[in-house]
Design an enzyme around this catalytic site. Structure first.
Site, PDB file in Angstrom:
ATOM      1  N   ASP A  38       0.838  -1.197   0.000  1.00 25.13           N
ATOM      2  CA  ASP A  38       0.000   0.000   0.000  1.00 25.13           C
ATOM      3  C   ASP A  38       0.875   1.250   0.000  1.00 25.13           C
ATOM      4  O   ASP A  38       1.980   1.241   0.568  1.00 25.13           O
ATOM      5  CB  ASP A  38      -0.895   0.016   1.241  1.00 25.13           C
ATOM      6  CG  ASP A  38      -1.921  -1.113   1.225  1.00 25.13           C
ATOM      7  OD1 ASP A  38      -2.216  -1.619   0.132  1.00 25.13           O
ATOM      8  OD2 ASP A  38      -2.415  -1.471   2.308  1.00 25.13           O
ATOM      9  N   ASP A  80      -7.690   0.733   7.151  1.00 28.78           N
ATOM     10  CA  ASP A  80      -6.541   1.429   7.740  1.00 28.78           C
ATOM     11  C   ASP A  80      -6.941   2.872   8.007  1.00 28.78           C
ATOM     12  O   ASP A  80      -8.065   3.284   7.685  1.00 28.78           O
ATOM     13  CB  ASP A  80      -5.296   1.317   6.852  1.00 28.78           C
ATOM     14  CG  ASP A  80      -5.468   1.964   5.485  1.00 28.78           C
ATOM     15  OD1 ASP A  80      -6.383   2.796   5.321  1.00 28.78           O
ATOM     16  OD2 ASP A  80      -4.683   1.641   4.573  1.00 28.78           O
ATOM     17  N   ARG A 174      -4.051  -5.410   6.951  1.00 24.80           N
ATOM     18  CA  ARG A 174      -5.169  -4.505   7.257  1.00 24.80           C
ATOM     19  C   ARG A 174      -6.385  -5.298   7.727  1.00 24.80           C
ATOM     20  O   ARG A 174      -7.059  -4.925   8.692  1.00 24.80           O
ATOM     21  CB  ARG A 174      -5.561  -3.716   6.008  1.00 24.80           C
ATOM     22  CG  ARG A 174      -4.623  -2.604   5.642  1.00 24.80           C
ATOM     23  CD  ARG A 174      -5.105  -1.869   4.412  1.00 24.80           C
ATOM     24  NE  ARG A 174      -4.931  -2.636   3.184  1.00 24.80           N
ATOM     25  CZ  ARG A 174      -5.842  -2.763   2.238  1.00 24.80           C
ATOM     26  NH1 ARG A 174      -7.044  -2.230   2.396  1.00 24.80           N
ATOM     27  NH2 ARG A 174      -5.592  -3.443   1.141  1.00 24.80           N
TER      28      ARG A 174
END
Length: 328
Positions: A38, A80, A174
């Site tokens: 990410d 997140d 996550r």
């Protein structure tokens, strides 16, 4: 350059951004990454160069390790802290005990069924889930088995929990944070993520893009590029003999399990009959179906790495599994 370089992906970059930057720094086109991180995550991202790009899919499948910070009492659409807040429950987060947190986290050790997040690159009917999520659509996702190999809790400072996790491919940290929050009844999301290891590539040896650029200017980048075959050192090494052996592997052909055309430089021969009674395989049964025995790395007579070959017991031969270096 052909091989793998261990890049430290910094916050704000996508994995594709890193590849684009590396193409500019190294002035070469054939570069690929080994699995997405990410944009807000950071850490180890092995990047494959030249013929090493054939390794991309193989390294994506490797075990990975992370250091994550879980924030309890909040759920978001991205799982997140970068996403839109869906629910907040600070009172419930404040009521959980450290022991409850420990028990909840450790309960995820082993194989568990994980539902992939909507904000992910997985494709459903040809569409990436994050594209659907950005369009305001949510679709049902099937839970998939993932394996948490190890979890070590570093610090509990509620509502935050810092932990280290090693896991199988396809695991979303996550989502693990979200699932832990759900198990505790207060919700949770991931606040930060640092990838510390991908297979044998570790954080301590990783290089930022600016460090790689400086090494390029000094003419020293190649010192930090690992050769392709370094990923396969656990496999037995076969060296072909001049003549028939070289000719077969240079043309990408199978070769018979006959040591008149190759020598075993390290490890053991992959056939069950050949392994029986050796130190590595004390019983014939141990060899059957054992990938580490059935797969070998093959070199030509000049010690150039050709690729991986797999033993076919029925035909008593080795066939190409993945070729990295062709003929002369």
């Amino acid at each position: 350059m052909d091989g793998i370089i261990n890049v430290y992906k910094e916050k704000g970059y996508t994995s594709h951004d890193v590849v684009a930057k590396m193409r500019g720094i190294l002035r070469m086109k054939k570069i690929g990454h080994t699995g997405t991180l990410d944009p807000e995550a950071e850490g180890v991202l092995p990047v494959c160069l030249g013929k090493g790009t054939r390794l991309c899919d193989m390294l994506t499948d490797k075990t990975k390790s992370y250091r994550a910070v879980l924030l309890l009492g909040k759920e978001t659409d991205t799982q997140d802290t970068t996403g839109a807040v869906l629910a907040e429950n600070p009172e419930a987060a404040a009521s959980v005990t450290e022991e409850q947190v420990r028990q909840a986290i450790l309960s995820f050790l082993g194989i568990y069924m994980q539902v992939p997040p909507m904000y992910s690159a997985l494709k459903v009917n040809g569409k990436k889930l994050y594209e659907l999520a950005r369009a305001g659509k949510e679709i049902e996702r099937q839970a998939r088995p993932v394996e948490i190999l190890d979890i070590q809790i570093e610090k509990i400072d509620l509502p935050r929990v810092t932990f280290h996790v090693s896991c199988s491919k396809g695991t979303y940290i996550r989502t693990l944070c979200y699932d832990i929050g759900r198990k505790l009844g207060c919700g949770g999301c991931m606040e930060s993520l640092l990838r510390t290891r991908v297979d044998r590539f570790c954080l301590e040896d990783s290089l930022t893009l600016s460090q790689i650029e400086a090494l390029r200017d000094e003419g020293r980048v190649e010192e930090h590029v690992l050769p392709v075959d370094s990923v396969f050192l656990d496999y037995p090494k076969f060296c072909m003999k001049r003549g028939e052996g070289d000719k077969l592997v240079h043309n990408g052909n199978p070769f018979r399990a006959d040591e008149t055309i190759f020598t075993v430089e390290s490890g053991v021969c992959a056939g069950a009959e050949a392994c029986a009674g050796t130190e590595s395989c004390s019983e014939e049964e141990a060899c059957k179906g054992n990938d580490s025995c059935l797969t070998v790395r093959v070199y030509d007579s000049e010690d150039q790495f050709i690729g991986l070959y797999q033993y076919e017991e029925e035909k008593q031969r080795y066939r190409p599994q993945k070729i990295f270096l062709g003929g002369k």
